[in-house]
Design a protein around this motif. Structure first.
Motif, PDB file in Angstrom:
ATOM      1  N   PHE A 104      37.861  -8.010  -1.345  1.00  0.00           N
ATOM      2  CA  PHE A 104      36.610  -7.573  -1.620  1.00  0.00           C
ATOM      3  C   PHE A 104      36.153  -8.320  -3.008  1.00  0.00           C
ATOM      4  CE2 PHE A 104      33.410  -4.678  -3.808  1.00  0.00           C
ATOM      5  CZ  PHE A 104      32.634  -4.523  -2.705  1.00  0.00           C
ATOM      6  N   SER A 105      36.844  -8.416  -4.031  1.00  0.00           N
ATOM      7  CA  SER A 105      36.760  -8.958  -5.250  1.00  0.00           C
ATOM      8  C   SER A 105      36.123 -10.397  -5.018  1.00  0.00           C
ATOM      9  CB  SER A 105      37.655  -8.865  -6.340  1.00  0.00           C
ATOM     10  OG  SER A 105      37.353  -9.250  -7.616  1.00  0.00           O
ATOM     11  N   LEU A 106      36.896 -11.063  -4.324  1.00  0.00           N
ATOM     12  CA  LEU A 106      36.759 -12.450  -3.786  1.00  0.00           C
ATOM     13  C   LEU A 106      35.499 -12.687  -3.335  1.00  0.00           C
ATOM     14  CD1 LEU A 106      40.360 -14.011  -2.775  1.00  0.00           C
ATOM     15  CD2 LEU A 106      38.690 -14.726  -4.630  1.00  0.00           C
ATOM     16  N   GLY A 107      35.216 -11.804  -2.388  1.00  0.00           N
ATOM     17  CA  GLY A 107      33.712 -11.837  -1.461  1.00  0.00           C
ATOM     18  C   GLY A 107      32.812 -11.732  -2.844  1.00  0.00           C
ATOM     19  N   THR A 108      32.995 -10.829  -3.346  1.00  0.00           N
ATOM     20  CA  THR A 108      31.831 -10.431  -4.701  1.00  0.00           C
ATOM     21  C   THR A 108      31.761 -11.595  -5.399  1.00  0.00           C
ATOM     22  OG1 THR A 108      32.440  -8.043  -4.289  1.00  0.00           O
ATOM     23  CG2 THR A 108      31.341  -8.866  -6.461  1.00  0.00           C
ATOM     24  N   HIS A 109      32.764 -12.185  -6.076  1.00  0.00           N
ATOM     25  CA  HIS A 109      32.640 -13.503  -6.605  1.00  0.00           C
ATOM     26  C   HIS A 109      32.173 -14.831  -6.097  1.00  0.00           C
ATOM     27  CE1 HIS A 109      34.450 -11.632 -10.251  1.00  0.00           C
ATOM     28  NE2 HIS A 109      35.619 -11.185  -9.414  1.00  0.00           N
ATOM     29  N   TYR A 110      32.291 -14.734  -4.787  1.00  0.00           N
ATOM     30  CA  TYR A 110      31.971 -16.022  -4.102  1.00  0.00           C
ATOM     31  C   TYR A 110      30.448 -15.693  -3.948  1.00  0.00           C
ATOM     32  CZ  TYR A 110      36.149 -18.553  -3.247  1.00  0.00           C
ATOM     33  OH  TYR A 110      37.530 -19.211  -3.549  1.00  0.00           O
ATOM     34  N   SER A 111      30.095 -14.709  -3.489  1.00  0.00           N
ATOM     35  CA  SER A 111      28.532 -14.226  -3.266  1.00  0.00           C
ATOM     36  C   SER A 111      27.866 -14.432  -4.556  1.00  0.00           C
ATOM     37  CB  SER A 111      28.512 -12.875  -2.547  1.00  0.00           C
ATOM     38  OG  SER A 111      28.723 -11.956  -3.481  1.00  0.00           O
ATOM     39  N   SER A 112      28.310 -13.966  -5.578  1.00  0.00           N
ATOM     40  CA  SER A 112      27.367 -13.941  -6.842  1.00  0.00           C
ATOM     41  C   SER A 112      27.572 -15.399  -7.526  1.00  0.00           C
ATOM     42  CB  SER A 112      27.965 -13.021  -7.821  1.00  0.00           C
ATOM     43  OG  SER A 112      29.308 -13.332  -8.303  1.00  0.00           O
ATOM     44  N   GLY A 113      28.550 -16.150  -7.422  1.00  0.00           N
ATOM     45  CA  GLY A 113      28.791 -17.435  -8.032  1.00  0.00           C
ATOM     46  C   GLY A 113      28.993 -17.302  -9.575  1.00  0.00           C
ATOM     47  N   ARG A 114      29.506 -16.374  -9.902  1.00  0.00           N
ATOM     48  CA  ARG A 114      29.774 -15.995 -11.462  1.00  0.00           C
ATOM     49  C   ARG A 114      31.069 -16.638 -11.693  1.00  0.00           C
ATOM     50  NH1 ARG A 114      28.330 -10.018 -11.875  1.00  0.00           N
ATOM     51  NH2 ARG A 114      30.509 -10.195 -10.655  1.00  0.00           N
ATOM     52  N   VAL A 115      32.214 -16.320 -11.218  1.00  0.00           N
ATOM     53  CA  VAL A 115      33.509 -16.784 -11.512  1.00  0.00           C
ATOM     54  C   VAL A 115      33.660 -17.912 -10.572  1.00  0.00           C
ATOM     55  CG1 VAL A 115      35.898 -16.159 -11.559  1.00  0.00           C
ATOM     56  CG2 VAL A 115      34.198 -14.651 -12.571  1.00  0.00           C
ATOM     57  N   PHE A 116      33.610 -17.613  -9.390  1.00  0.00           N
ATOM     58  CA  PHE A 116      33.883 -18.745  -8.539  1.00  0.00           C
ATOM     59  C   PHE A 116      32.431 -19.444  -8.167  1.00  0.00           C
ATOM     60  CE2 PHE A 116      37.393 -16.060  -7.966  1.00  0.00           C
ATOM     61  CZ  PHE A 116      38.405 -17.167  -7.581  1.00  0.00           C
ATOM     62  N   LYS A 117      32.535 -20.917  -7.643  1.00  0.00           N
ATOM     63  CA  LYS A 117      31.301 -21.460  -7.161  1.00  0.00           C
ATOM     64  C   LYS A 117      30.840 -20.782  -5.947  1.00  0.00           C
ATOM     65  CE  LYS A 117      29.629 -25.901  -5.743  1.00  0.00           C
ATOM     66  NZ  LYS A 117      29.889 -27.288  -5.399  1.00  0.00           N
ATOM     67  N   LYS A 118      29.464 -20.397  -6.024  1.00  0.00           N
ATOM     68  CA  LYS A 118      28.896 -19.803  -4.943  1.00  0.00           C
ATOM     69  C   LYS A 118      29.401 -20.364  -3.475  1.00  0.00           C
ATOM     70  CE  LYS A 118      24.875 -17.469  -3.610  1.00  0.00           C
ATOM     71  NZ  LYS A 118      23.640 -16.719  -4.156  1.00  0.00           N
ATOM     72  N   ASN A 119      29.559 -19.562  -2.661  1.00  0.00           N
ATOM     73  CA  ASN A 119      30.128 -20.243  -1.275  1.00  0.00           C
ATOM     74  C   ASN A 119      29.911 -18.887  -0.517  1.00  0.00           C
ATOM     75  OD1 ASN A 119      31.728 -20.638   1.025  1.00  0.00           O
ATOM     76  ND2 ASN A 119      32.786 -21.964  -0.358  1.00  0.00           N
ATOM     77  N   VAL A 120      28.931 -18.958   0.369  1.00  0.00           N
ATOM     78  CA  VAL A 120      28.484 -17.814   1.185  1.00  0.00           C
ATOM     79  C   VAL A 120      29.658 -17.565   2.392  1.00  0.00           C
ATOM     80  CG1 VAL A 120      26.771 -16.784   2.852  1.00  0.00           C
ATOM     81  CG2 VAL A 120      26.294 -17.697   0.664  1.00  0.00           C
ATOM     82  N   LYS A 121      30.199 -18.665   2.883  1.00  0.00           N
ATOM     83  CA  LYS A 121      31.001 -18.804   3.867  1.00  0.00           C
ATOM     84  C   LYS A 121      32.381 -18.048   3.467  1.00  0.00           C
ATOM     85  CE  LYS A 121      33.190 -21.950   7.516  1.00  0.00           C
ATOM     86  NZ  LYS A 121      33.238 -23.157   7.758  1.00  0.00           N
ATOM     87  N   LYS A 122      32.794 -18.598   2.318  1.00  0.00           N
ATOM     88  CA  LYS A 122      34.002 -17.706   1.715  1.00  0.00           C
ATOM     89  C   LYS A 122      33.803 -16.165   1.393  1.00  0.00           C
ATOM     90  CE  LYS A 122      36.220 -21.949  -0.081  1.00  0.00           C
ATOM     91  NZ  LYS A 122      37.141 -22.478  -1.244  1.00  0.00           N
ATOM     92  N   ALA A 123      32.727 -16.021   0.942  1.00  0.00           N
ATOM     93  CA  ALA A 123      32.286 -14.736   0.663  1.00  0.00           C
ATOM     94  C   ALA A 123      32.338 -13.796   1.989  1.00  0.00           C
ATOM     95  CB  ALA A 123      30.852 -14.398  -0.019  1.00  0.00           C
ATOM     96  N   THR A 124      31.600 -14.457   3.050  1.00  0.00           N
ATOM     97  CA  THR A 124      31.424 -13.761   4.260  1.00  0.00           C
ATOM     98  C   THR A 124      33.110 -13.510   4.761  1.00  0.00           C
ATOM     99  OG1 THR A 124      29.556 -14.862   4.863  1.00  0.00           O
ATOM    100  CG2 THR A 124      30.656 -13.980   6.704  1.00  0.00           C
ATOM    101  N   LYS A 125      33.938 -14.493   4.578  1.00  0.00           N
ATOM    102  CA  LYS A 125      35.345 -14.159   5.192  1.00  0.00           C
ATOM    103  C   LYS A 125      35.982 -13.226   4.398  1.00  0.00           C
ATOM    104  CE  LYS A 125      39.651 -16.644   4.349  1.00  0.00           C
ATOM    105  NZ  LYS A 125      40.272 -17.713   3.616  1.00  0.00           N
ATOM    106  N   HIS A 126      35.847 -13.068   3.098  1.00  0.00           N
ATOM    107  CA  HIS A 126      36.584 -12.040   2.259  1.00  0.00           C
ATOM    108  C   HIS A 126      35.931 -10.700   2.680  1.00  0.00           C
ATOM    109  CE1 HIS A 126      39.524 -14.507   0.544  1.00  0.00           C
ATOM    110  NE2 HIS A 126      38.672 -15.491   0.261  1.00  0.00           N
ATOM    111  N   PHE A 127      34.634 -10.519   2.564  1.00  0.00           N
ATOM    112  CA  PHE A 127      33.987  -9.395   3.114  1.00  0.00           C
ATOM    113  C   PHE A 127      34.722  -8.767   4.519  1.00  0.00           C
ATOM    114  CE2 PHE A 127      30.490 -10.300  -0.026  1.00  0.00           C
ATOM    115  CZ  PHE A 127      30.794  -9.382  -1.084  1.00  0.00           C
ATOM    116  N   LYS A 128      34.572  -9.680   5.409  1.00  0.00           N
ATOM    117  CA  LYS A 128      35.128  -9.353   6.561  1.00  0.00           C
ATOM    118  C   LYS A 128      36.721  -8.850   6.708  1.00  0.00           C
ATOM    119  CE  LYS A 128      32.387 -12.220   9.879  1.00  0.00           C
ATOM    120  NZ  LYS A 128      32.567 -13.485  10.931  1.00  0.00           N
ATOM    121  N   ILE A 129      37.412  -9.432   5.992  1.00  0.00           N
ATOM    122  CA  ILE A 129      38.891  -9.105   5.917  1.00  0.00           C
ATOM    123  C   ILE A 129      38.748  -7.734   5.308  1.00  0.00           C
ATOM    124  CG2 ILE A 129      40.972  -9.500   4.875  1.00  0.00           C
ATOM    125  CD1 ILE A 129      40.497 -12.602   5.203  1.00  0.00           C
TER     126      ILE A 129
END
Length: 165
Positions: free
Chosen positions: A119-144
């Motif tokens: 969930f945290s990875l999804g949040t970070h990937y969707s916001s682009g704050r800590v990790f570079k913004k990546n909707v595909k990776k955010a979606t993957k982690h939110f789905k998991i």
């Protein structure tokens, strides 16, 4: 303190006892509960070590710096326990100098099956704050995280889908 959702095999009776000890100490300053928690952690109970670290993060003594060092030590000693990796990652991600280590620990905790790490990875990937913004990776982690039962992951997934449309 964030609520942690762990959906892995564990001994609920021990976990429940440790959570109760943690709750009593952190909320009521019950020294016996803290001693029990420390004893359990010293005997190798990883749950107890993580909750003891949380108590130190909240402040057990008047020496805040020493409490934080002790908390980090307890989490470090947990080795590959995903919950401890996640808690360490949370701390390391707060400081730019330690973010690289935090990112690695967060990914490792997710690989270890910790739903909150996904969930945290999804949040970070969707916001682009800590990790570079990546909707595909955010979606993957939110789905998991959603499949693992995280209560907010499905909502975050659908929010991403709506923004993509």
């Amino acid at each position: 303190m964030s609520q942690i959702h762990v959906y892995k095999k564990s001994s609920p009776s021990i976990h429940e006892q440790i959570v109760v000890a943690y709750t009593f100490y952190c909320n009521a300053a019950d020294r016996k509960s803290l001693e029990r928690l420390r004893d359990e952690a010293e005997e190798g109970n990883l749950w107890a070590a993580v909750w003891l670290a949380e108590c130190y993060f909240r402040g057990i003594t008047n020496d805040r710096e020493d409490d934080i060092k002790k908390a980090m030590k307890w989490l470090d000693e947990c080795g590959n326990f995903p919950l401890a990796q996640f808690k360490l990652a949370e701390r390391y991600l707060e400081d730019e100098q330690t973010q690289k280590k935090g990112k690695k620990l967060l990914k490792t905790a997710a690989e270890g099956g910790l739903v909150d790490a996904h969930f945290s990875l999804g949040t970070h990937y969707s916001s682009g704050r800590v990790f570079k913004k990546n909707v595909k990776k955010a979606t993957k982690h939110f789905k998991i995280a959603s499949a693992m039962g995280h209560p907010d992951a499905n909502k975050q997934f659908w929010n991403l889908e709506e923004k993509a449309d």
